[in-house]
Design a protein around this motif. Sequence first.
Motif, PDB file in Angstrom:
ATOM      1  N   ILE A 104       4.601  10.736   5.193  1.00 51.30           N
ATOM      2  CA  ILE A 104       5.401  10.989   4.093  1.00 51.30           C
ATOM      3  C   ILE A 104       6.344   9.897   3.517  1.00 51.30           C
ATOM      4  O   ILE A 104       6.561   9.983   2.483  1.00 51.30           O
ATOM      5  CB  ILE A 104       6.015  12.323   4.226  1.00 51.30           C
ATOM      6  CG1 ILE A 104       6.762  12.941   3.297  1.00 51.30           C
ATOM      7  CG2 ILE A 104       7.333  12.093   5.339  1.00 51.30           C
ATOM      8  CD1 ILE A 104       7.212  14.114   3.082  1.00 51.30           C
ATOM      9  N   HIS A 105       7.037   9.087   4.477  1.00 49.82           N
ATOM     10  CA  HIS A 105       7.859   8.065   3.905  1.00 49.82           C
ATOM     11  C   HIS A 105       7.053   7.081   3.266  1.00 49.82           C
ATOM     12  O   HIS A 105       7.559   6.618   2.168  1.00 49.82           O
ATOM     13  CB  HIS A 105       8.759   7.472   5.056  1.00 49.82           C
ATOM     14  CG  HIS A 105       8.069   6.786   6.211  1.00 49.82           C
ATOM     15  ND1 HIS A 105       7.612   7.559   7.229  1.00 49.82           N
ATOM     16  CD2 HIS A 105       7.807   5.629   6.489  1.00 49.82           C
ATOM     17  CE1 HIS A 105       6.968   6.590   8.221  1.00 49.82           C
ATOM     18  NE2 HIS A 105       7.156   5.299   7.670  1.00 49.82           N
ATOM     19  N   VAL A 106       5.945   6.576   3.587  1.00 52.47           N
ATOM     20  CA  VAL A 106       5.091   5.442   2.789  1.00 52.47           C
ATOM     21  C   VAL A 106       4.674   6.160   1.639  1.00 52.47           C
ATOM     22  O   VAL A 106       4.675   5.479   0.611  1.00 52.47           O
ATOM     23  CB  VAL A 106       4.083   5.149   3.901  1.00 52.47           C
ATOM     24  CG1 VAL A 106       3.048   4.292   2.923  1.00 52.47           C
ATOM     25  CG2 VAL A 106       4.269   4.358   4.917  1.00 52.47           C
ATOM     26  N   HIS A 107       4.078   7.457   1.690  1.00 60.08           N
ATOM     27  CA  HIS A 107       3.560   8.251   0.527  1.00 60.08           C
ATOM     28  C   HIS A 107       4.624   8.440  -0.566  1.00 60.08           C
ATOM     29  O   HIS A 107       4.457   7.864  -1.590  1.00 60.08           O
ATOM     30  CB  HIS A 107       3.323   9.833   0.933  1.00 60.08           C
ATOM     31  CG  HIS A 107       2.740  10.393  -0.352  1.00 60.08           C
ATOM     32  ND1 HIS A 107       2.583  11.798  -0.125  1.00 60.08           N
ATOM     33  CD2 HIS A 107       2.599  10.096  -1.374  1.00 60.08           C
ATOM     34  CE1 HIS A 107       2.132  12.336  -1.101  1.00 60.08           C
ATOM     35  NE2 HIS A 107       1.992  11.461  -2.063  1.00 60.08           N
ATOM     36  N   PHE A 108       6.017   8.646  -0.339  1.00 61.10           N
ATOM     37  CA  PHE A 108       7.053   8.724  -1.248  1.00 61.10           C
ATOM     38  C   PHE A 108       7.359   7.476  -1.683  1.00 61.10           C
ATOM     39  O   PHE A 108       7.931   7.415  -2.913  1.00 61.10           O
ATOM     40  CB  PHE A 108       8.062   9.532  -0.750  1.00 61.10           C
ATOM     41  CG  PHE A 108       8.104  11.038  -0.600  1.00 61.10           C
ATOM     42  CD1 PHE A 108       6.837  11.789  -0.885  1.00 61.10           C
ATOM     43  CD2 PHE A 108       9.026  12.001  -0.356  1.00 61.10           C
ATOM     44  CE1 PHE A 108       6.476  13.153  -0.684  1.00 61.10           C
ATOM     45  CE2 PHE A 108       8.744  13.451  -0.272  1.00 61.10           C
ATOM     46  CZ  PHE A 108       7.621  13.832  -0.505  1.00 61.10           C
ATOM     47  N   ALA A 109       7.725   6.304  -0.974  1.00 56.75           N
ATOM     48  CA  ALA A 109       8.017   5.119  -1.306  1.00 56.75           C
ATOM     49  C   ALA A 109       7.075   4.389  -2.396  1.00 56.75           C
ATOM     50  O   ALA A 109       7.491   4.034  -3.044  1.00 56.75           O
ATOM     51  CB  ALA A 109       8.016   4.191  -0.013  1.00 56.75           C
ATOM     52  N   VAL A 110       5.720   4.514  -2.302  1.00 61.42           N
ATOM     53  CA  VAL A 110       4.600   4.065  -3.028  1.00 61.42           C
ATOM     54  C   VAL A 110       4.956   4.626  -4.612  1.00 61.42           C
ATOM     55  O   VAL A 110       5.071   4.078  -5.537  1.00 61.42           O
ATOM     56  CB  VAL A 110       3.346   4.352  -2.511  1.00 61.42           C
ATOM     57  CG1 VAL A 110       2.328   3.868  -3.626  1.00 61.42           C
ATOM     58  CG2 VAL A 110       3.094   3.376  -1.331  1.00 61.42           C
ATOM     59  N   VAL A 111       5.016   6.131  -4.528  1.00 64.70           N
ATOM     60  CA  VAL A 111       5.194   6.752  -5.713  1.00 64.70           C
ATOM     61  C   VAL A 111       6.464   6.373  -6.279  1.00 64.70           C
ATOM     62  O   VAL A 111       6.641   6.203  -7.586  1.00 64.70           O
ATOM     63  CB  VAL A 111       5.207   8.255  -5.440  1.00 64.70           C
ATOM     64  CG1 VAL A 111       5.514   9.172  -7.028  1.00 64.70           C
ATOM     65  CG2 VAL A 111       3.758   8.519  -5.113  1.00 64.70           C
TER      66      VAL A 111
END
Length: 409
Positions: free
Chosen positions: A185-192
Motif C-alpha cells: 500500500i505504501h508503494v501504491h499510494f506514493a506512486v499516485v
Amino acid sequence: MIYSRLTVLKKIPANELLALRRNTSVMISTTKHRFYLSLFFFMSGLSFSTWASRIPTIKAAFDFNEAELGSILLALPIGSLLGLPLSGWLVSKYNSRVPLTVGYGLNAFSLAFIGFAHNTFTLVVAVVLFAFTTRIFNISVNTQALTLQKQFEKKIVGSFHGYWSIGGIAGILLSTLLLGLDVSIHVHFAVVAVVMLVVTLYSYQFLLKGDRAETGNKLILSKPDPYIFYLGMVVFLCAICEGGMFDWSGIYFQEIIKVEIFTYGYLIFMTFMATSRFLSDLIVARFGMAKTYIMSALCIIFGIGLAVVFPLFWPAMIGFSLVGFGTAAIIPMSYALAGASKKYSAGMAISIIATYSITGMLLGPPLIGYLAHAFNLRVSFVIFALCGVLLIPITQMFFKHQKLSDKTD
C-alpha cells in the motif's frame, strides 16, 4: 486554395478581423480551461478511490473490527469540517485557482502519508489531513466549474463530476491490478501521489483567473435560507449514501458476498456513477431537475433493496450499479442550483452546501460501522434506502419553494 482564403481575409475590415482573432483566442482559452479543469476532477476521483479501495487492506493490516473501522472513518468528515471555514474564506478572499492548487498538492502528500502510517495515531492524523486538503480542493474546483459554466450555453457541470467518477474507476482498476501483483500500500499510494504532484504543477497555468466574486462572500448569520436549507438536506442524504458506498462497498463484497477480489462492488458502483454523470446533463434537459431527483431516489431505493434482499454476486452487482446511477446526478444538480442563489456568491453557496455534505459523510460511514457491529452489515445498508425515500419529499419541497420565490420576485 490558400490564395482564395487570403483574398477573403483581405476583404474583412481591420476592426472585424481583430475581433475575430480575439474571439478565436477566447475559444481556445475556454477549451483549455475546460480540459485542465476536467483533468483536476479526474485526478481528484483517482486520489479518493485510491484511498477508498484500500480500506479493506487497512482494516486487515490494523486488525480493526467494524466499529473500530467506523471510528477511523470518522476522522475523514472531521478533517473536512476543519477545512470548511478555511476553504470558504480562501475562495472568497483569493482567486479559486490558488487554494485549488495548494490544496491538491498537499492532498498528494497526505495520501502518501496514509500509506506509510504504521500505528493508529499516525493513520488518524494522515486521514484528517487527507480530508482537510480534499475539502479545500473541492470547494475551489467546483467554484471554477460554476464560473466556467457561464461561458457555455449548454450545461457542462455534470460532465466535470463525470470525470471525477472516471478518475475513481481508474483508481479502482489500478488498485485491483496492484492487489493482484501484491504491491504494498505504501508503494501504491506514493506512486499516485507523485503523479498528482506532476499534474498539479503543470496544470496550474491553465486554470481560470480572476473568478473571485465581488459580492455575496460573507456568511450571513440569520434564519436559515430555505433555498439553501432544502438543497443542503438533499446533499446531506446523498452524502450518507455516497460516503457509505465509498467506504463500505469493498467490505460488503468481501464479507457478505464472499469474493476474493473485493473491489468489484466499488468498481461497478463507480462505473455507473460515471455513466450517469456524463448523461445527467442530457437527462436533466429531457426531464427537468425535479423528475431527475425522483428517478435518482428510486434507483437508490431499489438498488439497495436488491443487494440486501439477495446477497449474491450478480444481484449485488446490479443493485450497486443502480445505486451508483442514482446518486451520481444529485450533488452536481444541487451545486448548480446553489450557484444560482440570490443571497450568496457561487463560492460561498457551495461552501455552505458542503457543510451539509460533510455532515452526511460524518454520520454515514461510522453509522454503518456501528450498526454492522451491533447487527450485521446487510441490515446497516438499509440506511441508504431510507435516505432515498426521504429525498423525494424534500426535493419536492425545494421546487415548491423555488416557484413561490420566483413569483414573489
